[in-house]
Design a protein around this motif. Structure first.
Motif, PDB file in Angstrom:
ATOM      1  N   THR A 166       0.832  -1.213   0.000  1.00  8.98           N
ATOM      2  CA  THR A 166       0.000   0.000   0.000  1.00  8.98           C
ATOM      3  C   THR A 166       0.862   1.256   0.000  1.00  8.98           C
ATOM      4  O   THR A 166       0.503   2.255  -0.617  1.00  8.98           O
ATOM      5  CB  THR A 166      -0.975   0.021   1.192  1.00  8.98           C
ATOM      6  OG1 THR A 166      -0.239   0.015   2.407  1.00  8.98           O
ATOM      7  CG2 THR A 166      -1.923  -1.159   1.157  1.00  8.98           C
ATOM      8  N   ASP A 167       2.012   1.205   0.666  1.00 13.38           N
ATOM      9  CA  ASP A 167       2.907   2.360   0.714  1.00 13.38           C
ATOM     10  C   ASP A 167       3.767   2.489  -0.541  1.00 13.38           C
ATOM     11  O   ASP A 167       4.315   3.556  -0.803  1.00 13.38           O
ATOM     12  CB  ASP A 167       3.821   2.277   1.936  1.00 13.38           C
ATOM     13  CG  ASP A 167       3.056   2.418   3.239  1.00 13.38           C
ATOM     14  OD1 ASP A 167       2.002   3.094   3.238  1.00 13.38           O
ATOM     15  OD2 ASP A 167       3.496   1.853   4.255  1.00 13.38           O
ATOM     16  N   LEU A 168       3.890   1.419  -1.312  1.00 13.45           N
ATOM     17  CA  LEU A 168       4.728   1.426  -2.506  1.00 13.45           C
ATOM     18  C   LEU A 168       3.952   1.697  -3.787  1.00 13.45           C
ATOM     19  O   LEU A 168       4.523   2.086  -4.804  1.00 13.45           O
ATOM     20  CB  LEU A 168       5.471   0.089  -2.626  1.00 13.45           C
ATOM     21  CG  LEU A 168       6.464  -0.196  -1.508  1.00 13.45           C
ATOM     22  CD1 LEU A 168       6.944  -1.635  -1.566  1.00 13.45           C
ATOM     23  CD2 LEU A 168       7.638   0.776  -1.584  1.00 13.45           C
ATOM     24  N   ALA A 169       2.650   1.495  -3.760  1.00 16.45           N
ATOM     25  CA  ALA A 169       1.841   1.569  -4.975  1.00 16.45           C
ATOM     26  C   ALA A 169       1.942   2.917  -5.687  1.00 16.45           C
ATOM     27  O   ALA A 169       2.095   2.971  -6.913  1.00 16.45           O
ATOM     28  CB  ALA A 169       0.387   1.244  -4.666  1.00 16.45           C
ATOM     29  N   ALA A 170       1.858   4.021  -4.969  1.00 16.34           N
ATOM     30  CA  ALA A 170       1.886   5.337  -5.613  1.00 16.34           C
ATOM     31  C   ALA A 170       3.200   5.559  -6.362  1.00 16.34           C
ATOM     32  O   ALA A 170       3.200   6.061  -7.494  1.00 16.34           O
ATOM     33  CB  ALA A 170       1.660   6.443  -4.583  1.00 16.34           C
ATOM     34  N   ALA A 171       4.315   5.175  -5.757  1.00 17.24           N
ATOM     35  CA  ALA A 171       5.617   5.344  -6.409  1.00 17.24           C
ATOM     36  C   ALA A 171       5.719   4.474  -7.659  1.00 17.24           C
ATOM     37  O   ALA A 171       6.230   4.917  -8.692  1.00 17.24           O
ATOM     38  CB  ALA A 171       6.747   5.019  -5.432  1.00 17.24           C
ATOM     39  N   VAL A 172       5.212   3.245  -7.579  1.00 18.41           N
ATOM     40  CA  VAL A 172       5.234   2.352  -8.745  1.00 18.41           C
ATOM     41  C   VAL A 172       4.369   2.942  -9.856  1.00 18.41           C
ATOM     42  O   VAL A 172       4.785   2.997 -11.022  1.00 18.41           O
ATOM     43  CB  VAL A 172       4.771   0.925  -8.371  1.00 18.41           C
ATOM     44  CG1 VAL A 172       4.557   0.068  -9.613  1.00 18.41           C
ATOM     45  CG2 VAL A 172       5.785   0.260  -7.433  1.00 18.41           C
ATOM     46  N   LYS A 173       3.167   3.390  -9.521  1.00 17.70           N
ATOM     47  CA  LYS A 173       2.258   3.951 -10.527  1.00 17.70           C
ATOM     48  C   LYS A 173       2.862   5.181 -11.221  1.00 17.70           C
ATOM     49  O   LYS A 173       2.709   5.352 -12.427  1.00 17.70           O
ATOM     50  CB  LYS A 173       0.921   4.311  -9.895  1.00 17.70           C
ATOM     51  CG  LYS A 173       0.054   3.093  -9.626  1.00 17.70           C
ATOM     52  CD  LYS A 173      -1.175   3.371  -8.811  1.00 17.70           C
ATOM     53  CE  LYS A 173      -2.085   4.409  -9.356  1.00 17.70           C
ATOM     54  NZ  LYS A 173      -3.339   4.546  -8.586  1.00 17.70           N
ATOM     55  N   ARG A 174       3.555   6.028 -10.475  1.00 14.32           N
ATOM     56  CA  ARG A 174       4.173   7.241 -11.050  1.00 14.32           C
ATOM     57  C   ARG A 174       5.394   6.932 -11.890  1.00 14.32           C
ATOM     58  O   ARG A 174       5.708   7.669 -12.821  1.00 14.32           O
ATOM     59  CB  ARG A 174       4.599   8.205  -9.933  1.00 14.32           C
ATOM     60  CG  ARG A 174       3.509   9.034  -9.350  1.00 14.32           C
ATOM     61  CD  ARG A 174       4.037  10.173  -8.471  1.00 14.32           C
ATOM     62  NE  ARG A 174       5.035   9.777  -7.493  1.00 14.32           N
ATOM     63  CZ  ARG A 174       4.765   9.412  -6.241  1.00 14.32           C
ATOM     64  NH1 ARG A 174       3.503   9.382  -5.828  1.00 14.32           N
ATOM     65  NH2 ARG A 174       5.728   9.106  -5.415  1.00 14.32           N
ATOM     66  N   SER A 175       6.114   5.882 -11.568  1.00 13.98           N
ATOM     67  CA  SER A 175       7.426   5.650 -12.156  1.00 13.98           C
ATOM     68  C   SER A 175       7.505   4.562 -13.214  1.00 13.98           C
ATOM     69  O   SER A 175       8.378   4.611 -14.088  1.00 13.98           O
ATOM     70  CB  SER A 175       8.421   5.281 -11.041  1.00 13.98           C
ATOM     71  OG  SER A 175       8.386   6.234 -10.017  1.00 13.98           O
ATOM     72  N   VAL A 176       6.645   3.573 -13.135  1.00 12.19           N
ATOM     73  CA  VAL A 176       6.704   2.424 -14.043  1.00 12.19           C
ATOM     74  C   VAL A 176       5.387   2.335 -14.806  1.00 12.19           C
ATOM     75  O   VAL A 176       4.383   1.882 -14.250  1.00 12.19           O
ATOM     76  CB  VAL A 176       6.992   1.111 -13.273  1.00 12.19           C
ATOM     77  CG1 VAL A 176       7.137  -0.041 -14.261  1.00 12.19           C
ATOM     78  CG2 VAL A 176       8.256   1.243 -12.412  1.00 12.19           C
ATOM     79  N   PRO A 177       5.377   2.781 -16.059  1.00 16.64           N
ATOM     80  CA  PRO A 177       4.125   2.791 -16.826  1.00 16.64           C
ATOM     81  C   PRO A 177       3.560   1.389 -17.050  1.00 16.64           C
ATOM     82  O   PRO A 177       4.291   0.403 -17.049  1.00 16.64           O
ATOM     83  CB  PRO A 177       4.536   3.406 -18.171  1.00 16.64           C
ATOM     84  CG  PRO A 177       5.892   3.987 -17.963  1.00 16.64           C
ATOM     85  CD  PRO A 177       6.501   3.283 -16.803  1.00 16.64           C
ATOM     86  N   THR A 178       2.247   1.358 -17.264  1.00 13.43           N
ATOM     87  CA  THR A 178       1.594   0.087 -17.589  1.00 13.43           C
ATOM     88  C   THR A 178       1.886  -0.270 -19.040  1.00 13.43           C
ATOM     89  O   THR A 178       2.175   0.601 -19.873  1.00 13.43           O
ATOM     90  CB  THR A 178       0.067   0.159 -17.391  1.00 13.43           C
ATOM     91  OG1 THR A 178      -0.446   1.220 -18.181  1.00 13.43           O
ATOM     92  CG2 THR A 178      -0.286   0.373 -15.938  1.00 13.43           C
ATOM     93  N   GLU A 179       1.824  -1.564 -19.329  1.00 16.71           N
ATOM     94  CA  GLU A 179       1.956  -2.023 -20.708  1.00 16.71           C
ATOM     95  C   GLU A 179       0.643  -1.771 -21.428  1.00 16.71           C
ATOM     96  O   GLU A 179      -0.417  -1.809 -20.813  1.00 16.71           O
ATOM     97  CB  GLU A 179       2.271  -3.526 -20.748  1.00 16.71           C
ATOM     98  CG  GLU A 179       3.635  -3.849 -20.270  1.00 16.71           C
ATOM     99  CD  GLU A 179       3.991  -5.290 -20.485  1.00 16.71           C
ATOM    100  OE1 GLU A 179       5.157  -5.544 -20.790  1.00 16.71           O
ATOM    101  OE2 GLU A 179       3.108  -6.164 -20.366  1.00 16.71           O
ATOM    102  N   LEU A 180       0.725  -1.519 -22.690  1.00 15.44           N
ATOM    103  CA  LEU A 180      -0.502  -1.300 -23.477  1.00 15.44           C
ATOM    104  C   LEU A 180      -0.938  -2.561 -24.145  1.00 15.44           C
ATOM    105  O   LEU A 180      -0.247  -3.438 -24.414  1.00 15.44           O
ATOM    106  CB  LEU A 180      -0.257  -0.202 -24.521  1.00 15.44           C
ATOM    107  CG  LEU A 180       0.124   1.149 -23.912  1.00 15.44           C
ATOM    108  CD1 LEU A 180       0.429   2.140 -25.015  1.00 15.44           C
ATOM    109  CD2 LEU A 180      -0.990   1.670 -23.027  1.00 15.44           C
TER     110      LEU A 180
END
Length: 155
Positions: free
Chosen positions: A141-155
């Protein structure tokens, strides 16, 4: 049984080994593009995860981070896990997974805790959480925001 073990869904990609529970961690060897995303993630990581303070890992790398003792270990740029690789004898496209604050994670039970690896992202981020911190999903839960901002989703 922890709440994490009860979560199940179709997973998309990921896995790899983490650290030894202490400060020594195997550093991934990702592509240049993944290394750039991991550097961005490293800069965005929180000082505390699940109330645990950041700690120094060995060797020092922008591809790894840790919190607490025993250590919650994050490794960025890990390889796709065999369990999600078609043709591998361990392939299982229905491996356990969970969505935590908009980030999908493959769930793997370890002897002492869990390993979570992002799925559906342009590079894979792995978090190993010792059983001492049950329910082991909490650091995500504490890591999700950083992952979402830094590692884009695959299309």
């Amino acid at each position: 049984m922890s709440a994490v073990a009860c979560l199940s869904a179709a997973a998309v990609y990921v896995f790899v080994s983490g650290g030894d529970g202490g400060g020594n961690v195997a550093v991934p060897k990702p592509s240049a593009a993944a290394t750039a995303m991991c550097g961005k993630l490293h800069s965005a990581l929180p000082a505390k995860v699940d109330g645990l303070p950041r700690r120094t890992l060995s060797p020092a790398s922008r591809l790894t981070a840790g919190w607490g003792d025993p250590t919650v270990v994050l490794r960025c740029g890990v390889a796709r896990p065999a369990v999600l690789t078609p043709g591998d004898k361990t392939y299982d496209p229905t491996s356990d997974a969970a969505d935590v604050n908009g980030v999908s994670w493959l769930i793997q039970k370890l002897d002492d805790g869990y390993r979570f690896t992002t799925t559906g992202r342009k590079t894979f981020v792995e978090v190993t959480v010792p059983a001492k911190y049950a329910p082991e999903v909490n650091p995500l839960t504490d890591l999700a925001a950083a992952v979402k901002r830094s590692v884009p989703t695959e299309l």
